[in-house]
Design an enzyme around this catalytic site. Structure first.
Site, mmCIF file in Angstrom:
data_model
loop_
_atom_site.group_PDB
_atom_site.id
_atom_site.type_symbol
_atom_site.label_atom_id
_atom_site.label_comp_id
_atom_site.label_asym_id
_atom_site.label_seq_id
_atom_site.Cartn_x
_atom_site.Cartn_y
_atom_site.Cartn_z
ATOM 1 N N PRO A 158 2.429 3.545 -0.927
ATOM 2 C CG PRO A 158 1.313 2.002 -2.258
ATOM 3 C CD PRO A 158 1.293 2.609 -0.886
ATOM 4 C CD GLU A 159 6.723 8.056 -0.608
ATOM 5 O OE1 GLU A 159 7.417 8.915 -1.192
ATOM 6 O OE2 GLU A 159 7.015 7.606 0.515
ATOM 7 C CG HIS A 218 -6.193 -8.819 4.192
ATOM 8 N ND1 HIS A 218 -6.906 -8.751 5.369
ATOM 9 C CD2 HIS A 218 -5.063 -9.528 4.462
ATOM 10 C CE1 HIS A 218 -6.236 -9.384 6.322
ATOM 11 N NE2 HIS A 218 -5.123 -9.865 5.805
ATOM 12 N NE ARG A 227 -3.121 0.000 9.408
ATOM 13 C CZ ARG A 227 -2.452 0.902 10.123
ATOM 14 N NH1 ARG A 227 -1.200 1.202 9.794
ATOM 15 N NH2 ARG A 227 -3.015 1.505 11.140
ATOM 16 N NE ARG A 280 3.420 27.565 3.256
ATOM 17 C CZ ARG A 280 2.925 26.749 2.320
ATOM 18 N NH1 ARG A 280 2.896 27.121 1.036
ATOM 19 N NH2 ARG A 280 2.467 25.557 2.657
#
Length: 342
Positions: free
Chosen positions: A2-3, A94, A112, A155
């Site tokens: 999820p972002e 889970h 996970r 950069r």
């Protein structure tokens, strides 16, 4: 993982349900979730407290509790928060955390087990926590083309890696970085500090546009992500390049290619996003610079012909919990410093 759009979708759905409620119960079924704090210590600190608000910072969910106590959650790779108004049914498989409130029950499901919960006492502790980890919010007025250009100045890391570093830009992950770079016409291997001034403006606008589109679609559901009602997002139906390897570019019809940048599958149209020219090799034996080991320049991978495989010096892409997707330490072996074309 999820972002920003996925976490924002969760917050917008849950905040009206939990604000003003009291945490009647808080069961941590997996001690790793709040380590090094013991589950009982966390329970003692939050049980019975009123929820003053639920908000997002980057990819984090922040529970603001009474008495200036804050619980910061990160879903990591496979975490999902589900809302159950009638808590009679057993939690799904889970389940790592079960939170009981007056209006219902919330469960954190994480196959996970990379998700985390951090207890912070006081606003200064919360501010210090985020100051070390997160940069500007891309949907806030402070995120301008000039700000992006200033961050990138000097950069030489690839622009994709630069966008994934949460210390530069909070909340942007793999999906939305790919989509923004395509819309801006910038190759993901382009050194971050080498864009033209106009390109920083295009990239800034593209980042904002894809994030807003993702929120409008209630996020992207590729693997595990669901909203609190268990419903899939739909932004994956709007992808222009992400996960479209071999399919025609929607602009020029050339096949989309897949690279690996900063350990992430990266999708690009190399006609719409021209590949940066490799730096010329020095004539004769290279002389190392004093005080440095390695470098940030693009280098040709040894033993590979044709110049089609590129690498980045290892010291440029050190794995840490704020690079890219903010991995749990147990998942650092999944990050890789190399860039290679498939």
């Amino acid at each position: 993982m999820p972002e920003l759009p996925e976490v924002e979708t969760i917050v917008r759905r849950l905040a009206p349900l939990v604000t003003g409620q009291r945490l009647q119960s808080f069961e941590v079924r997996d001690p790793r979730w709040c380590a090094p704090l013991a589950p009982q210590e966390l329970l003692d600190a939050v049980r019975g407290r009123r929820v003053d608000g639920l908000r997002r910072r980057g990819k984090y969910l922040v529970w603001d509790l009474e008495a200036d106590i804050h619980l910061v959650m990160h879903l990591r790779m496979t975490g999902t928060l589900l809302w159950h108004p009638a808590p009679a049914s057993p939690p799904p498989p889970h389940t790592r955390v079960v939170i009981g409130l007056g209006a219902g029950r919330m469960v954190f499901v994480d196959p996970r087990r990379f998700g985390t919960g951090t207890l912070l006492l006081g606003t200064p502790a919360l501010a210090a926590f985020f100051a070390l980890r997160l940069g500007v919010e891309p949907l806030q007025p402070a995120f301008t083309a000039a700000h992006l250009r200033g961050l990138a100045r000097g950069r030489r890391a690839p622009i994709k890696a630069f966008l994934l570093d949460q210390r530069n830009l909070a909340g942007v992950g793999n999906i939305y970085a790919d989509e923004a770079l395509f819309r801006a016409g910038v190759h993901p291997l382009r050194p971050a500090g080498s864009l033209r001034p106009s390109q920083y403006g295009l990239l800034r606008d593209a980042v904002v546009a894809v994030l807003r589109s993702g929120i409008d679609a209630r996020g992207a559901s590729i693997d595990d992500y669901r909203d609190p009602d268990g419903v899939r997002g739909s932004f994956q139906d709007r992808f222009l390049v992400h996960r479209r390897e071999g399919l025609p570019c929607p602009v020029c019809r050339r096949a989309v290619r897949k690279l690996v940048v900063a350990g992430r599958g990266t999708y690009v149209c190399e006609r719409c996003q021209p590949r940066p020219r490799p730096r010329p090799r020095p004539v004769g034996p290279a002389r190392p610079r004093a005080g440095r080991s390695g470098g940030e320049q693009l280098i040709q991978a040894p033993g590979v012909g044709g110049g089609d495989h590129l690498g980045v010096a290892a010291d440029q892409l050190l794995a840490h919990d704020d690079l890219g997707e903010g991995h749990h330490p147990g998942a650092l072996d999944e990050l890789g410093p190399s860039l290679r074309v498939h």
